[in-house]
Design an enzyme around this catalytic site. Structure first.
Site, mmCIF file in Angstrom:
data_model
loop_
_atom_site.group_PDB
_atom_site.id
_atom_site.type_symbol
_atom_site.label_atom_id
_atom_site.label_comp_id
_atom_site.label_asym_id
_atom_site.label_seq_id
_atom_site.Cartn_x
_atom_site.Cartn_y
_atom_site.Cartn_z
ATOM 1 N N GLU A 257 -25.904 -33.681 2.332
ATOM 2 C CA GLU A 257 -24.538 -33.263 2.055
ATOM 3 C C GLU A 257 -23.529 -34.223 2.680
ATOM 4 O O GLU A 257 -22.511 -34.565 2.056
ATOM 5 C CB GLU A 257 -24.297 -31.837 2.562
ATOM 6 C CG GLU A 257 -25.115 -30.765 1.859
ATOM 7 C CD GLU A 257 -24.666 -30.522 0.419
ATOM 8 O OE1 GLU A 257 -23.684 -31.144 -0.036
ATOM 9 O OE2 GLU A 257 -25.307 -29.692 -0.254
ATOM 10 N N ASP B 112 -33.265 -32.057 -8.538
ATOM 11 C CA ASP B 112 -32.354 -32.620 -9.534
ATOM 12 C C ASP B 112 -31.917 -34.056 -9.283
ATOM 13 O O ASP B 112 -32.188 -34.972 -10.066
ATOM 14 C CB ASP B 112 -31.136 -31.711 -9.687
ATOM 15 C CG ASP B 112 -30.475 -31.370 -8.353
ATOM 16 O OD1 ASP B 112 -31.038 -31.695 -7.291
ATOM 17 O OD2 ASP B 112 -29.387 -30.764 -8.369
ATOM 18 N N GLU C 219 -26.003 -18.741 -10.751
ATOM 19 C CA GLU C 219 -26.762 -19.733 -9.990
ATOM 20 C C GLU C 219 -28.211 -19.822 -10.465
ATOM 21 O O GLU C 219 -28.803 -20.899 -10.483
ATOM 22 C CB GLU C 219 -26.710 -19.385 -8.495
ATOM 23 C CG GLU C 219 -27.271 -20.453 -7.589
ATOM 24 C CD GLU C 219 -26.348 -21.669 -7.457
ATOM 25 O OE1 GLU C 219 -26.630 -22.502 -6.577
ATOM 26 O OE2 GLU C 219 -25.372 -21.794 -8.227
#
Length: 615
Positions: free
Chosen positions: A189, A334, A438
């Site tokens: 992140e 992903d 989600e």
């Protein structure tokens, strides 16, 4: 006589009812019966056919969502709704609405939350790390007490041409932000949101062409680049003392890896650092950062299944053992695939392309279900499912919203037809709920995890598909998304996470990616004349939506071997070599005559709408 009159009356009544039912679609085209036809869950041992074969979704060989007939005579409702002209005036209004959406969120953050990391849009206040509960990873992985939202939004200000606010924001970051904080953050992140934005803004400031207007900073001395370097150095301890070279998931910016650090990390988190670390290395002329990021990618790649070629989603960084054996395209996996391709696009390293081509072929062989062609044939529509990495067998019947990025990635490799189908599936879910849950269970036709944190992936794929096809359908999709966000997520101060997509209840959080990605992609979708499209420069977006120019300086490294002792990894690929075998289609399969028709035939679009319980 009375008996005959009764029979005749009943007969006339029946004929009248049949005539009325036949007229209903024309009288009330918006009226429909919500048919819920979930198909049966298959046994785990169900034969799925050989790799690469067109395979139905579990439950049988025929389509489970009803007939593919048109619902009305002449042009059907899909053609009427989506093939209509999209006038320039409407497009301009939507562009301005997207800019207004960003401005309201950004101004609310600056007024009520700065210098905190995030805005709480319901209570109009700031949010930082949860010091009282270090185990609150949902917050602490992201918020590092470094004005996250301001940093993440920098290049969006530039893309929207707001030079005065961009310059003001850059000066604020330089003057007020420090990474010398006792904050334990997730390496992934911090890299994609903070490091990537600092590098993007630095590139914009130092671009001699200044395509977005005058974004230069008076007396700028590469401060953002120095800040990016400082942050990256603080992240480097995550790559130390791991037996595999795969980094620890978290690091304390002041103290290094915490003593009680978890040895398990996800594939995307550990394998999606190469773009930002590679840019930093090539701007600094220091191979260290690209070296550690590339080593992590190759370590993960070496752990793929010998049987299927697939990777799992959670791995132990010390043993290399797969803790999570699910292979899919959503959370945990992903951006690993995304960055294999984008690293090649940016740096031109042949091994990145080779890994991506191999990974893409394995995804097609083992994750893809449904008919072979998107716009032709019979059977279930194409869908990518979650499977066991070792066997390729179905593990569950849900997909998550992060997977909506994949059509955009398929656009980048020219597999536009397949991208059209997968995008249509996610758009159908959006139409049903006005947001993407989600996690969505395609067997039960219902959300498994019902919240929506303002994610950008569907907007991103919509934007890229429009750029590839110039089909007005995707402008209609963008308009739907924009209107839904305004209707369901707008709050007193900014935009709020939807706690439940069905009930439309809100959570008091506006994640930074709403400004860095969601608003940016919506704006670019409607801004035909943006310098991104008209300047003649080539751009690429990071996984956080930060814009990076694709130019020669990133294709030149000062070092011969990124990984000493191995084959030369700096070998470049010629453009005509970039063609993966076994793609189901490519850009050439979207003929000019289809540019202003529906990208997906209306009968197949109706089939997908039935698939998600929309009709």
């Amino acid at each position: 006589m009375q008996w005959r009159s009764l029979v005749l009356g009943l007969l006339l009544l029946r004929l009248a009812l049949q005539a009325l039912l036949a007229l209903l679609p024309a009288l009330a085209p918006g009226l429909c019966l919500r048919l819920r036809l979930p198909f049966p869950f298959p046994p785990r041992s169900a034969a799925l056919g050989p790799p690469g074969a067109a395979r139905p979704l579990p439950g049988g060989g025929s389509s489970h969502w009803g007939s593919l007939r048109s619902g009305a005579e002449g042009r059907d409702e899909y053609e009427v709704r989506y093939s209509a002209a999209f006038p320039p005036q409407l497009r301009a209004r939507l562009r301005d609405a997207a800019r207004g959406m960003f401005a309201f969120g950004y101004d609310s953050y600056m007024q009520h939350a700065f210098p905190s990391d995030e805005l709480d849009p319901l209570h109009c206040c700031g949010r930082g790390p949860d010091r009282d509960d270090p185990s609150n990873l949902n917050i602490n992985d992201v918020l590092g007490n470094y004005s996250l939202t301001l940093i993440d939004a920098l290049d969006t200000l530039a893309v929207m041409g707001n030079s005065s606010e961009f310059q003001k924001a850059v000066k604020l970051v330089i003057d007020t932000v420090s990474f010398d904080k006792d904050s334990t953050v997730q390496v992934f992140e911090a890299t994609i949101r903070v490091l990537g934005s600092l590098l993007s803004a630095h590139i914009i400031i130092t671009d001699a062409k200044q395509p977005f207007g005058d974004m230069t900073i008076k007396d700028y001395d590469n401060e953002l680049l120095h800040m990016a370097h400082d942050l990256a150095v603080r992240l480097l301890p995550a790559f130390e003392n791991t037996k595999t070279g795969i980094p620890y998931p978290r690091v304390n910016l002041k103290k290094g890896v915490p003593p009680d650090s978890n040895n398990e990390t996800c594939t995307a988190g550990a394998g999606s650092l190469l773009v930002e670390f590679g840019i930093l290395s090539r701007l600094l002329g220091d191979s260290t950062f690209e070296w550690v990021a590339r080593r992590a990618v190759k370590a993960l790649w070496s752990l793929r299944s010998n049987n299927t070629g697939l990777l799992g989603n959670v791995v132990n960084i010390q043993t290399g053992h797969w803790v999570g054996k699910q292979s899919g395209l959503g959370a945990g996996s992903d951006s690993f695939y995304e960055y294999l391709l984008k690293s090649y696009i940016l740096f031109g390293e042949k091994e990145d392309l080779e890994m991506f081509i191999d990974a893409y072929q394995n995804i097609q062989n083992h994750l893809r279900r449904g008919r072979e062609a998107c716009n032709e044939g019979e059977g279930d529509p194409p869908l990518y499912v979650n499977v066991n990495m070792f066997t390729g067998q179905l593990m569950n019947t849900w997909i998550d919203s992060l997977q909506a990025f994949f059509p955009g990635l398929q656009v980048l490799i020219g597999d536009v037809e397949d991208a059209i189908c997968l995008h249509a599936f996610y758009y159908a879910i959006w139409k049903r709920y006005g947001a993407l849950p989600e996690r969505y269970n395609w067997q039960l036709q219902a959300p498994d995890v019902p919240f929506y944190p303002l994610r950008p992936e569907l907007v991103e794929s919509t934007y890229l598909l429009y750029q590839a096809t110039k089909n007005p359908f995707y402008l209609h999709v963008g308009m739907d998304i924009l209107q839904s966000l305004e209707k369901y997520t707008k709050a007193k101060c900014g935009y709020a996470t939807l706690h439940h997509v069905v009930e439309k209840t809100k959570e008091d959080r506006m994640e930074s990616f709403f400004l860095s990605e969601t608003c940016k992609y919506l704006y670019l979708l409607f801004d035909e004349d943006n310098p991104v499209h008209k300047s003649g420069n080539k751009y690429m977006f990071t996984t956080e939506g930060h814009i990076v120019s694709v130019d020669g300086r990133f294709r030149n490294s000062l070092w011969q071997d990124i990984l000493p002792g191995e084959e030369d990894s700096t070998e470049k690929v010629k453009p005509n070599e970039f063609k993966a075998a076994n793609f189901s289609s490519n850009c050439n399969r979207v003929p000019d005559e289809r540019r202003y028709l529906l990208p997906l035939k209306s009968n197949y679009m109706r089939q997908i709408d039935r698939m998600v319980g929309l009709i």
